[in-house]
Design a protein around this motif. Sequence first.
Motif, mmCIF file in Angstrom:
data_model
loop_
_atom_site.group_PDB
_atom_site.id
_atom_site.type_symbol
_atom_site.label_atom_id
_atom_site.label_comp_id
_atom_site.label_asym_id
_atom_site.label_seq_id
_atom_site.Cartn_x
_atom_site.Cartn_y
_atom_site.Cartn_z
ATOM 1 N N SER A 26 -0.131 4.451 0.051
ATOM 2 C CA SER A 26 -0.658 5.595 0.793
ATOM 3 C C SER A 26 -1.589 5.083 1.881
ATOM 4 O O SER A 26 -2.814 5.211 1.796
ATOM 5 N N PRO A 27 -1.037 4.483 2.934
ATOM 6 C CA PRO A 27 -1.857 3.817 3.956
ATOM 7 C C PRO A 27 -2.869 4.765 4.598
ATOM 8 O O PRO A 27 -2.570 5.930 4.886
ATOM 9 N N GLY A 28 -4.084 4.244 4.792
ATOM 10 C CA GLY A 28 -5.127 5.008 5.453
ATOM 11 C C GLY A 28 -5.893 5.937 4.548
ATOM 12 O O GLY A 28 -6.850 6.589 4.989
ATOM 13 N N ASP A 60 0.847 -1.192 0.000
ATOM 14 C CA ASP A 60 0.000 0.000 0.000
ATOM 15 C C ASP A 60 0.886 1.246 0.000
ATOM 16 O O ASP A 60 1.690 1.461 0.912
#
Length: 644
Positions: free
Chosen positions: A489-491, A487
């Motif tokens: 761009s986490p969140g 991922d």
Amino acid sequence: MLRRATAALAVLSALVLGTPASATSLQPAVAAAEVAPPTPLTGPELAASWTAPLSTRGRWIVDADGNRFKLKSGNWEGAQGTWTGSGDINDPANHAHAIHAYNMPLGLDRVPMATILADFHRLGLNSIRLPYSNALVHDTTPVPDAAVAANPQLKGKTPLQVLDAAIAALTADGFAVILNNHTTTARFCCGLDGNERWNSGQTTQQWVNDWLFMVNRYKHDKRVVGADLRNEVRRDTWDDPNWGWYDDHDLYAAYEEAGNKILQANPDMLIVMEGINWYGIPLDGLPHGRPNLKPVATLSHTLIRSDKLVYAAHFYAYTGPANTGADSGPGSTSDPRYEDFTPEQLAQVVDSEALFVTRTGQHFTAPVWISEFGAGGRGSTDTKEQTWLHRFTDVLVANDTDFAIWPLVGWTDASGAQMDNWALLGYGANGARQGIQDGGDWRADDWNRLVTTPGRTGHVAPTTRWNMLDLDHADYNVSATMLAKPDWSPGNRKGNCPDSQRLVGLGRSDSRGLCTDAGQPAKASGPWTVVTDERYVTGGDWASGYNKLQCPDRTFAVGYSVRANAMAALLCAPATATLPTTGRVLWFDRGDNRPATGGSTASDWAPGYYKGQCADDEYVAGVAYTWKWNHGGVPDALLCRPLR
């Protein structure tokens, strides 16, 4: 299979409203002009006429050499199941048209498979839509010997093994095969039959797993060219399907998930997607209708292979844009049927529900396959249906549209009468054929005109594509490169263009994006850059007072992420050659700012929101946004730089 929906959707209404269903009636006959039948190709001739696999260029399906391959198809039904849902399943009387298919393609008890295929050639077909059920995938019970009496080599086989043999024979004889997940159970169509959605009676994950099983099973056979993901998705007792809500009833999201997983397993497959077949309760005064592909106008699909998407729709005379086809009682409404329209009205409604998708240069542009249509033939006295078929054939011919008639194979009874007079081919217990080309079938001239009228042939040049990203509710990652990575761009919700494309536009406040391959710069093999701050803003402040995300020099934007609808990050891919660093700032905080021509400008990929879009010969190098003035961090401007 909408022709079965007349009673079935009335049943849907009856079960919802607590009232009984009604039946249909026939009307007097009309004649058609005489048209010569097609010249049949042999198996070797058909095989030599095209090269697998298939893909798309704009609105056209093409073969591996880039030549147009028009789907001239029929539905070889049976493997989806024929039991009507009541009574002893072993009694043929409890099967559609009193024909028990034993979950196999029809006719194998009556004539050798080679005879059926020869008759398919005689019809002028080059491709077969092959419906099957999820139940068939898991059925390990051998078919009765009597069910394959004319094909003794199939004795002791399971329905899936019989399907294997049918597919092998079809592709060896030059036909393209498109698999169609028609039903979940082996119960016949429609209405409230337990097959309303892809996840009726099973989870979405089970449905996807079955598709992957089927795709991998036939991966070695390049003439198995496509996956028609689901047949006629419609309302169940309590819930409508939807297009883009990202819940358990979202057909749009289910298609996206299944299509991309199939392409990861087999990048050669065409991915065929039908629209919503029915929503609402069919009662005057209540919302209801048959949207078909209308939702695609503002929410289309983007696959990891943007040259693999085909849309599909079904049309039958006695149904309509908001008419189930029921003649009276519950399920019957005052809405017009397709057979009620003038030729001009019919052409318009078919365009508005389906064929608009073939318009060039839009985010939704794709081939459209009318994968089911048909009418009762020999013995029919329904003049309105006959007139409709003439007019509908006119529409298909005028638009050079890919098609698949329903159905190909049925039975004749002891007197020689067709048990299903919609079938183009009927076989008696003694193997005698009564087909559409054998005289006495009013549909022959329309069919012959459809398969023999010249259309576009030869090489189709590659065309520029535009595809949308939909981050309204979830990630939209259609980059094969990024799907293989953690991922980035986490969140945050994130969207990545297909690897063959770059980001060219953004919507303001709705998280939509637009990708293109127009003048696409070649990507270098180096790492992609995630930009979350202004460290790469060089050469001056191009949006004074605004936060800016800017790609490093010699890279271009291919994705973005958002938190709520606010910009969170920009994803940039390296180019093999130096890119210009001059450019312009394109503001869209107070209205749309899109090119006057090109670039999907005749369609709306972010309805109700301002859109900013660089020109076709530019790349997105940066995005500006602000939290001031209640702007909420949504994109307000793009930094557009020339590609050369």
